[in-house]
Scaffold this active site. Structure first.
Site, PDB file in Angstrom:
ATOM      1  N   ASP A 179       9.327  -8.795  -6.763  1.00  0.00           N
ATOM      2  CA  ASP A 179      10.606  -7.986  -6.519  1.00  0.00           C
ATOM      3  C   ASP A 179      10.327  -6.565  -5.523  1.00  0.00           C
ATOM      4  O   ASP A 179       9.670  -5.806  -6.086  1.00  0.00           O
ATOM      5  CB  ASP A 179      11.505  -7.339  -7.717  1.00  0.00           C
ATOM      6  CG  ASP A 179      12.740  -6.841  -7.147  1.00  0.00           C
ATOM      7  OD1 ASP A 179      12.754  -6.344  -6.184  1.00  0.00           O
ATOM      8  OD2 ASP A 179      13.769  -6.686  -8.252  1.00  0.00           O
TER       9      ASP A 179
ATOM     10  N   LYS B 235      18.920  -0.335  -1.169  1.00  0.00           N
ATOM     11  CA  LYS B 235      18.011   0.934  -1.109  1.00  0.00           C
ATOM     12  C   LYS B 235      17.790   1.242   0.306  1.00  0.00           C
ATOM     13  O   LYS B 235      18.881   1.846   1.157  1.00  0.00           O
ATOM     14  CB  LYS B 235      17.029   0.585  -1.955  1.00  0.00           C
ATOM     15  CG  LYS B 235      17.501   0.571  -3.405  1.00  0.00           C
ATOM     16  CD  LYS B 235      16.744  -0.022  -4.413  1.00  0.00           C
ATOM     17  CE  LYS B 235      17.023   0.308  -5.810  1.00  0.00           C
ATOM     18  NZ  LYS B 235      16.781  -0.946  -6.629  1.00  0.00           N
TER      19      LYS B 235
ATOM     20  N   HIS C 291      12.083  -1.714  -3.836  1.00  0.00           N
ATOM     21  CA  HIS C 291      11.558  -0.284  -3.543  1.00  0.00           C
ATOM     22  C   HIS C 291      10.995  -0.147  -2.341  1.00  0.00           C
ATOM     23  O   HIS C 291      10.528   0.852  -1.911  1.00  0.00           O
ATOM     24  CB  HIS C 291      11.166   0.598  -4.450  1.00  0.00           C
ATOM     25  CG  HIS C 291      12.372   0.704  -5.856  1.00  0.00           C
ATOM     26  ND1 HIS C 291      13.180   1.519  -5.718  1.00  0.00           N
ATOM     27  CD2 HIS C 291      12.404  -0.081  -6.921  1.00  0.00           C
ATOM     28  CE1 HIS C 291      13.664   1.420  -6.838  1.00  0.00           C
ATOM     29  NE2 HIS C 291      13.360   0.640  -7.635  1.00  0.00           N
TER      30      HIS C 291
ATOM     31  N   GLU D  93       7.150  -6.306  -9.886  1.00  0.00           N
ATOM     32  CA  GLU D  93       7.442  -5.654  -8.906  1.00  0.00           C
ATOM     33  C   GLU D  93       6.465  -5.217  -7.864  1.00  0.00           C
ATOM     34  O   GLU D  93       5.242  -5.292  -8.231  1.00  0.00           O
ATOM     35  CB  GLU D  93       8.389  -4.345  -9.229  1.00  0.00           C
ATOM     36  CG  GLU D  93       9.699  -4.482  -9.956  1.00  0.00           C
ATOM     37  CD  GLU D  93      10.252  -3.052 -10.551  1.00  0.00           C
ATOM     38  OE1 GLU D  93      10.096  -2.386 -10.237  1.00  0.00           O
ATOM     39  OE2 GLU D  93      10.678  -3.458 -11.718  1.00  0.00           O
TER      40      GLU D  93
END
Ligand SMILES: *Cc1c(COP(=O)(O)O)cnc(C)c1O
Length: 383
Positions: A208, A242, A211, A178
């Site tokens: 990824d 998000k 966030h 991430e």
């Protein structure tokens, strides 16, 4: 044992371990949550840019929306008749913003990771994944026959060691990480990962940005933009649910990767495409992302203040992002601190195993750009 008894016992066990979860239903009024006469400031949402409370933006969207783009269902999967002009337009917007050859959109971030990873990693593939990657990536890798090894969280030396030892045994190697980690809020060194993978021709990088997209980078495209390596990441994925206040997942990649996924990715092939309306909204938000710097700046300011406070009060490793964990150890300690904050009108949630490792139960405070100043001050005081 009957099924009924089996479920009752399973729940009793969870109750004893302090891991039983339940659904909480709320009325949402911008950053405020309401239920049964009580209200809280929502500090557990992923609406990082605070777009949920931007009613003017939503009005602007509906005012310019063409009737043909307002469909509430695609009524088909993408390969049948579920590719509307809004899907294509969104994918073109993504490819253009990231300055990459191609992009592909998925039903959710969960579909994205499960589908891509299980489609690309075969028996001749070695996957080296950060110890803390999201469950959706682990699930995708469980569906694949690839060899999976986990490296210590953000430990590139350990990764390099595994790469050095094992790369010769496989035809291809995939590094999976991430950018901002969901439960720790810390950030991967993407440039170093790029440099590492470039030393081996058979290594590709999967990042990824769930966030980070919207929140980081000069135009809000994420940590890869911030660290100037968008072009060097083979599978740059992220989600719309998000900061972008929408729904779905995406990959930006080469054309050949996109074509491969369209042909092999089961969660893409065997699932109804997202509604045209949602695609149009995501596209609308993406095109305004660069102009949302003031929101990113406020989020950054709140983040720095909160981190300072957590550092003062709790002796722990600091988050590098708007996701600020306060690791308390036992489930009881985390639940009791969360309850204390909730009694002060602050909706902060405890995150417990298996979402986080054993004995690392924590509060997970996630800041949004529109947290009211008074609630934020109260949070600093209560911590
Ligand atoms: C939230 C999240 C997902 C899942 O995305 P959804 O669109 O909610 O399914 C995937 N990866 C990471 C890192 C996430 O945090």
């Amino acid at each position: 044992m009957s099924w009924q008894q089996y479920f009752v016992e399973a729940q009793e066990k969870q109750r004893q371990q302090g891991t039983l979860r339940q659904l909480n239903s709320f009325e949402h009024h911008d950053t405020e949550l309401r239920r049964q006469g009580q209200s809280w400031c929502n500090l557990a949402s992923n609406d990082y840019l605070g777009l949920a409370s931007d009613h003017a933006l939503k009005q602007q969207f509906y005012a310019q929306l063409a009737k043909a783009d307002a469909g509430l269902s695609a009524s088909s999967s993408r390969l049948l008749t579920g590719t509307f002009s809004t899907h294509s337009a969104l994918e073109q917007t993504l490819a253009a913003l990231f300055d990459r050859e191609a992009a592909l959109v998925f039903g959710s971030g969960y579909h994205m990771n499960v589908g891509i990873l299980s489609a690309i990693a075969d028996k001749q593939t070695l996957v080296l994944a950060d110890k803390l990657v999201h469950a959706s990536m682990i699930d995708g890798l469980r569906l694949s026959p690839a060899k999976l090894l986990r490296y210590k969280h953000n430990d590139l030396q350990h990764l390099e060691q595994l790469l050095h030892t094992y790369h010769g045994d496989y035809e291809r190697v995939l590094i999976v990480t991430e950018s901002i980690f969901s439960m720790d809020g810390d950030i991967a060194d993407l440039q170093a990962l790029v440099q590492l993978k470039q030393r081996y021709p058979q290594v590709a990088l999967y990042v990824d940005e769930a966030h980070a997209v919207g929140v980081r980078g000069q135009t809000g495209l994420g940590c890869a933009e911030e660290q100037q390596c968008v072009q060097d990441i083979d599978f740059l994925v992220g989600t719309f649910g998000k900061a972008l206040h929408s729904v779905g997942g995406y990959v930006v990649c080469s054309q050949v990767v996109r074509d491969y996924l369209v042909n092999h990715m089961r969660t893409f092939i065997f699932s109804t495409a997202l509604p045209p309306l949602n695609m149009a909204w995501t596209d609308f938000v993406l095109q305004r992302l660069a102009a949302m710097q003031a929101r990113r700046d406020r989020l950054q300011r709140l983040t720095l203040q909160l981190r300072e406070r957590v550092a003062e009060r709790y002796d722990q490793h600091l988050s590098a992002s708007h996701i600020v964990p306060v690791v308390l150890g036992s489930n009881e300690a985390a639940l009791s601190k969360a309850q204390q904050l909730q009694e002060q009108g602050l909706w902060v949630m405890a995150v417990r195993p298996p979402t986080v490792p054993m004995n690392q139960a924590r509060l997970r405070i996630s800041l949004t750009a529109d947290v009211p100043e008074a609630d934020f001050e109260r949070l600093l005081t209560c911590l």
